[in-house]
Scaffold this active site. Sequence first.
Site, short mmCIF file in Angstrom:
data_model
loop_
_atom_site.label_atom_id
_atom_site.label_comp_id
_atom_site.label_asym_id
_atom_site.label_seq_id
_atom_site.Cartn_x
_atom_site.Cartn_y
_atom_site.Cartn_z
N CYS A 103 5.11 -36.50 -17.19
CA CYS A 103 4.88 -37.15 -18.67
C CYS A 103 3.70 -38.06 -18.43
CB CYS A 103 6.18 -38.26 -19.18
SG CYS A 103 7.77 -36.92 -19.15
N GLY A 108 -3.51 -42.94 -17.13
CA GLY A 108 -3.74 -44.06 -16.40
C GLY A 108 -3.07 -44.01 -14.97
N CYS A 219 8.92 -48.07 -20.40
CA CYS A 219 8.14 -49.27 -20.88
C CYS A 219 9.14 -49.83 -21.86
CB CYS A 219 6.75 -49.08 -21.57
SG CYS A 219 6.66 -47.88 -22.76
#
Length: 292
Positions: A103, A108, A219
């Site tokens: 994923c 980043g 997150c």
Amino acid sequence: NLPRWLWNKWVGTYGEETARAISLSHLAEAPLDITVKDNPADWAERLEGTVTSGNSVRLSPGTGDPVFLEGYGEGQWWVQDFAASLPALLLGSVSGKRVGDICAAPGGKTAELISAGATVTAVDSSNKRMKRVHENLERLQLKAEVIIADARSWQPEEKFDALLLDAPCSATGTLRKHPELGRIKRPEDIIVLAELQAELLNNCAEMITVGGTLVYATCSLEPEEGQLQIEKFLVNNADRFERVPVQSSELGEADWLSELLTEEGDLRCLPCHRHDEGGMDGFYACRLRKLA
């Protein structure tokens, strides 16, 4: 500034004082965090920012569009919230290792792992999001194997030494940047996402070698997508996986980094952590070792 169901949920999970601190942290504009390839102190000086920890540099709110800042076009850094830069550190030294970034979009963490010396395979199911990964890697002059596949069923030809799963989630840890999520998300969304995360986690468990490290991250501030997900996984895989507690020194040298760890040794960042210095996104991450 929160829907009632989410406020009640956070009070139940973190207590009213912390829930209020999280909610108040959403009222301040978030700073711009970047991760640099090297020389963080130098880039902090050039861009009038400060080094948060490691290679993460924090720029002031209102800095403007990052594409116009020095070093962006030359691929010297990428935009990444400080909290989002931490899960990859839980893999330890990845130099020379084969690492799966599952994923992976927008890339980043892929860039972070490559910069640390890993040979990275980045996997995501979205063609559109993977286009962004390709663009970012090209700008950063970094190379990775990029695969578009459903990680609930996909398996690599050769198992990874280490793997980072940044699972799709409710993203309730990012409300200070995306306040609309508080109004869009519903309690039932968390149930559906937790089921998806469990599928991904179970399949990722088969992707790594015995003795390898798996880091699960979201997150989200919701326990169903974090610690409860891991507790369920460990119960079902008691003879195959163990939790490896994180030491604050692995995150950096600053003493305050210990605030980001739970009693079990998992990473738990809250938006109100270091609020006076700009805060951070809410993030959860747990490190697991494959035993058999």
